[in-house]
Design a protein around this motif. Structure first.
Motif, mmCIF file in Angstrom:
data_model
loop_
_atom_site.group_PDB
_atom_site.id
_atom_site.type_symbol
_atom_site.label_atom_id
_atom_site.label_comp_id
_atom_site.label_asym_id
_atom_site.label_seq_id
_atom_site.Cartn_x
_atom_site.Cartn_y
_atom_site.Cartn_z
ATOM 1 N N VAL A 13 3.257 -5.866 -10.411
ATOM 2 C CA VAL A 13 3.940 -6.768 -9.491
ATOM 3 C C VAL A 13 4.845 -7.689 -10.296
ATOM 4 C CG1 VAL A 13 3.668 -8.649 -7.824
ATOM 5 C CG2 VAL A 13 2.059 -6.716 -7.814
ATOM 6 N N THR A 14 6.087 -7.828 -9.877
ATOM 7 C CA THR A 14 6.969 -8.828 -10.456
ATOM 8 C C THR A 14 7.202 -9.910 -9.417
ATOM 9 O OG1 THR A 14 9.096 -9.262 -11.551
ATOM 10 C CG2 THR A 14 9.085 -7.586 -9.818
ATOM 11 N N LEU A 15 7.076 -11.148 -9.843
ATOM 12 C CA LEU A 15 7.141 -12.272 -8.917
ATOM 13 C C LEU A 15 8.504 -12.940 -8.954
ATOM 14 C CD1 LEU A 15 3.657 -13.881 -9.638
ATOM 15 C CD2 LEU A 15 4.271 -12.197 -7.875
ATOM 16 N N HIS A 16 9.110 -13.077 -7.778
ATOM 17 C CA HIS A 16 10.340 -13.850 -7.624
ATOM 18 C C HIS A 16 9.924 -15.208 -7.068
ATOM 19 C CE1 HIS A 16 14.781 -14.004 -6.067
ATOM 20 N NE2 HIS A 16 14.445 -15.033 -6.821
ATOM 21 N N LEU A 17 9.771 -16.155 -7.958
ATOM 22 C CA LEU A 17 9.276 -17.470 -7.559
ATOM 23 C C LEU A 17 10.392 -18.284 -6.924
ATOM 24 C CD1 LEU A 17 7.188 -18.274 -10.751
ATOM 25 C CD2 LEU A 17 6.375 -17.282 -8.601
ATOM 26 N N LYS A 18 10.145 -18.788 -5.727
ATOM 27 C CA LYS A 18 11.142 -19.551 -4.991
ATOM 28 C C LYS A 18 10.956 -21.060 -5.169
ATOM 29 C CE LYS A 18 13.040 -15.918 -2.986
ATOM 30 N NZ LYS A 18 14.458 -15.565 -3.116
ATOM 31 N N GLY A 19 10.476 -21.436 -6.322
ATOM 32 C CA GLY A 19 10.259 -22.841 -6.617
ATOM 33 C C GLY A 19 9.638 -22.988 -7.992
ATOM 34 N N ARG A 75 0.826 -1.205 0.000
ATOM 35 C CA ARG A 75 0.000 0.000 0.000
ATOM 36 C C ARG A 75 0.863 1.259 0.000
ATOM 37 N NH1 ARG A 75 -3.205 -3.381 3.485
ATOM 38 N NH2 ARG A 75 -2.108 -2.578 5.315
ATOM 39 N N ARG A 76 1.993 1.203 0.705
ATOM 40 C CA ARG A 76 2.909 2.344 0.688
ATOM 41 C C ARG A 76 3.415 2.609 -0.725
ATOM 42 N NH1 ARG A 76 7.127 2.548 5.747
ATOM 43 N NH2 ARG A 76 5.623 2.566 7.460
ATOM 44 N N CYS A 77 3.746 1.555 -1.439
ATOM 45 C CA CYS A 77 4.241 1.715 -2.816
ATOM 46 C C CYS A 77 3.199 2.401 -3.685
ATOM 47 C CB CYS A 77 4.594 0.355 -3.406
ATOM 48 S SG CYS A 77 6.132 -0.370 -2.787
ATOM 49 N N ILE A 78 1.945 2.027 -3.501
ATOM 50 C CA ILE A 78 0.874 2.654 -4.275
ATOM 51 C C ILE A 78 0.781 4.138 -3.932
ATOM 52 C CG2 ILE A 78 -1.623 2.701 -4.634
ATOM 53 C CD1 ILE A 78 -1.543 -0.377 -4.091
ATOM 54 N N ASP A 79 0.851 4.468 -2.653
ATOM 55 C CA ASP A 79 0.772 5.871 -2.227
ATOM 56 C C ASP A 79 1.967 6.677 -2.725
ATOM 57 O OD1 ASP A 79 -1.598 5.400 -0.911
ATOM 58 O OD2 ASP A 79 -0.691 5.180 1.074
ATOM 59 N N ILE A 80 3.150 6.072 -2.699
ATOM 60 C CA ILE A 80 4.376 6.770 -3.093
ATOM 61 C C ILE A 80 4.442 6.957 -4.602
ATOM 62 C CG2 ILE A 80 6.899 6.497 -3.201
ATOM 63 C CD1 ILE A 80 6.733 5.214 -0.398
ATOM 64 N N GLY A 81 3.873 6.019 -5.354
ATOM 65 C CA GLY A 81 3.901 6.127 -6.808
ATOM 66 C C GLY A 81 4.919 5.242 -7.478
ATOM 67 N N VAL A 82 5.274 4.131 -6.844
ATOM 68 C CA VAL A 82 6.223 3.179 -7.418
ATOM 69 C C VAL A 82 5.593 2.500 -8.632
ATOM 70 C CG1 VAL A 82 7.322 0.942 -6.946
ATOM 71 C CG2 VAL A 82 7.505 2.803 -5.294
ATOM 72 N N ASP A 83 6.425 2.151 -9.609
ATOM 73 C CA ASP A 83 5.938 1.510 -10.828
ATOM 74 C C ASP A 83 5.694 0.016 -10.655
ATOM 75 O OD1 ASP A 83 6.251 3.817 -12.738
ATOM 76 O OD2 ASP A 83 8.329 3.649 -12.053
ATOM 77 N N ILE A 84 6.638 -0.669 -10.005
ATOM 78 C CA ILE A 84 6.588 -2.126 -9.895
ATOM 79 C C ILE A 84 6.986 -2.530 -8.474
ATOM 80 C CG2 ILE A 84 7.457 -4.327 -10.812
ATOM 81 C CD1 ILE A 84 8.258 -2.833 -13.359
ATOM 82 N N VAL A 85 6.261 -3.484 -7.916
ATOM 83 C CA VAL A 85 6.600 -4.047 -6.611
ATOM 84 C C VAL A 85 7.085 -5.476 -6.807
ATOM 85 C CG1 VAL A 85 5.710 -4.732 -4.349
ATOM 86 C CG2 VAL A 85 4.908 -2.619 -5.413
ATOM 87 N N GLU A 86 8.237 -5.792 -6.241
ATOM 88 C CA GLU A 86 8.755 -7.161 -6.293
ATOM 89 C C GLU A 86 8.267 -7.926 -5.081
ATOM 90 O OE1 GLU A 86 12.376 -10.021 -5.396
ATOM 91 O OE2 GLU A 86 11.577 -8.370 -4.198
ATOM 92 N N ALA A 87 7.781 -9.160 -5.305
ATOM 93 C CA ALA A 87 7.303 -10.001 -4.208
ATOM 94 C C ALA A 87 7.844 -11.413 -4.375
ATOM 95 C CB ALA A 87 5.778 -10.019 -4.180
ATOM 96 N N ASP A 88 8.216 -12.030 -3.259
ATOM 97 C CA ASP A 88 8.759 -13.387 -3.248
ATOM 98 C C ASP A 88 7.643 -14.384 -2.969
ATOM 99 O OD1 ASP A 88 11.773 -12.720 -3.288
ATOM 100 O OD2 ASP A 88 11.021 -11.510 -1.626
ATOM 101 N N VAL A 89 7.621 -15.455 -3.732
ATOM 102 C CA VAL A 89 6.519 -16.416 -3.641
ATOM 103 C C VAL A 89 7.037 -17.799 -3.258
ATOM 104 C CG1 VAL A 89 4.570 -17.469 -4.864
ATOM 105 C CG2 VAL A 89 5.287 -15.125 -5.427
ATOM 106 N N ARG A 90 6.395 -18.386 -2.241
ATOM 107 C CA ARG A 90 6.690 -19.766 -1.828
ATOM 108 C C ARG A 90 5.385 -20.554 -1.741
ATOM 109 N NH1 ARG A 90 11.847 -20.750 -0.446
ATOM 110 N NH2 ARG A 90 13.186 -18.918 -0.137
#
Length: 329
Positions: free
Chosen positions: A140-146, A64-79
């Motif tokens: 969102v860009t996904l860093h898949l851990k598997g 939510r902070r990224c959305i408020d700040i105006g970031v283009d892409i959020v990276e998230a790690d997935v397991r």
């Protein structure tokens, strides 16, 4: 010629060319300004934006902070949990970032959702919840851990978020275009290239040329710890293919090897000699632990609005160019 619009209230993003009514369109247009990727969300303090303290990494609060700040892409790690649910967590275990312990792979979804993130008041999110919160507001860009890219793509489709998700995988020499695989038929895909992707540094460009030759376009290439020759080869090939160059400035080690930079630490003290030099070298996507500061720097140099780009041997300029993006040579 394109015109730039200064606001896109629906998406809460920095200025983008008129007609770029989705993040995906901006991602696929290397002339549409330098883009900012938040590593595990906007977890660092950002006092100028009303966030004086940190937030848990990979949390909905950080998103939510990224959305408020105006970031283009959020990276998230997935397991994946023991019972097959995809969840957002960087480490193999939950020990460091939650009030619990154990490996994600040994916990059921119910056990995982009963945890609380350290430094916050929420449970670690599932991939579905994360994409629902991001949908239409930030990529969102996904860093898949598997090996569960197919399952993650189905979650994106089920949440009507496939337009907002960027997948990635390592590409190597002589590998056919990965973006053409049925798995990625309706989601954005980006190849990653490191030093080991080809027999020598000069051949790394051929990897990008091959990956960009498929029926489905790629928007960018992520460089992974490349030295000077390899980076130049990849950048030149990306320029010729009209795709973006992505680089992360999270750690210090890889920067000294080819540009004499020190990543985010140096950037916070002197952004011109770190982030600025990367942009001058041809980078148009920067992955950082300090997205708010990077956005402020880009705004100060008007680098998020449009750039001059050129492939080898030819020049092409945006009608609203405000910054010099060094053409690959």
């Amino acid at each position: 010629m394109r015109l730039l619009t200064t606001t896109l209230a629906l998406f809460l993003v920095a200025a983008a060319p008129a007609g770029a009514n989705t993040f995906r369109q901006r991602l696929y247009d290397p002339a549409a300004g330098v883009m900012v990727v938040a590593h595990r969300g906007c977890h660092a303090a950002a006092p100028a934006h009303g966030f004086p303290s940190t937030a848990p990494e990979n949390s909905l609060e950080a998103l939510r902070r990224c959305i408020d700040i105006g970031v283009d892409i959020v990276e998230a790690d997935v397991r994946r949990t023991q019972d097959g649910a995809l969840v957002i967590m960087h480490d193999p275990s939950v020990n460091r970032t939650t009030d619990g312990d154990g490996l994600v792979s040994t916990l059921t979804l119910a056990q995982f959702q009963a945890l609380q993130l350290e430094g916050g008041d929420e449970a670690p999110p599932t991939l579905e919840a994360f994409l629902r919160a991001a949908r239409g507001r930030v990529m969102v860009t996904l860093h898949l851990k598997g090996p569960f890219a197919a399952q993650a793509a189905e979650v994106a489709r089920a949440t009507d978020a496939s337009d907002w998700v960027l997948f990635k995988a390592r590409a190597k020499e002589a590998m056919s275009p990965i973006a053409d695989q049925p798995l990625y038929r309706d989601v954005a895909f980006m190849p990653m290239v490191g030093e080991g992707a080809a027999r020598n540094a000069d051949q790394l460009g051929a990897v990008i040329t091959q990956q960009a030759s498929g029926a489905r376009a790629i928007p960018a290439v992520e460089t992974r710890g490349l030295r000077s020759r390899g980076f130049a080869a990849v950048r030149d090939a990306a320029g010729a293919a009209r795709v973006r160059v992505w680089i992360n400035t999270l750690r210090m080690s890889s920067w000294k090897s080819f540009l004499g930079l020190s990543g985010d630490r140096r950037a916070l003290r002197d952004p011109d000699t770190s982030w600025g030099r990367l942009i001058d070298k041809g980078v148009t996507i920067i992955h950082t632990d300090h997205p708010a500061q990077l956005l402020g720097y880009l705004k100060s140099r008007r680098l998020s609005e449009g750039v001059t780009i050129a492939s080898a041997g030819e020049a092409s300029t945006s009608s609203t160019t405000h910054a010099a993006f060094v053409a690959p040579r």
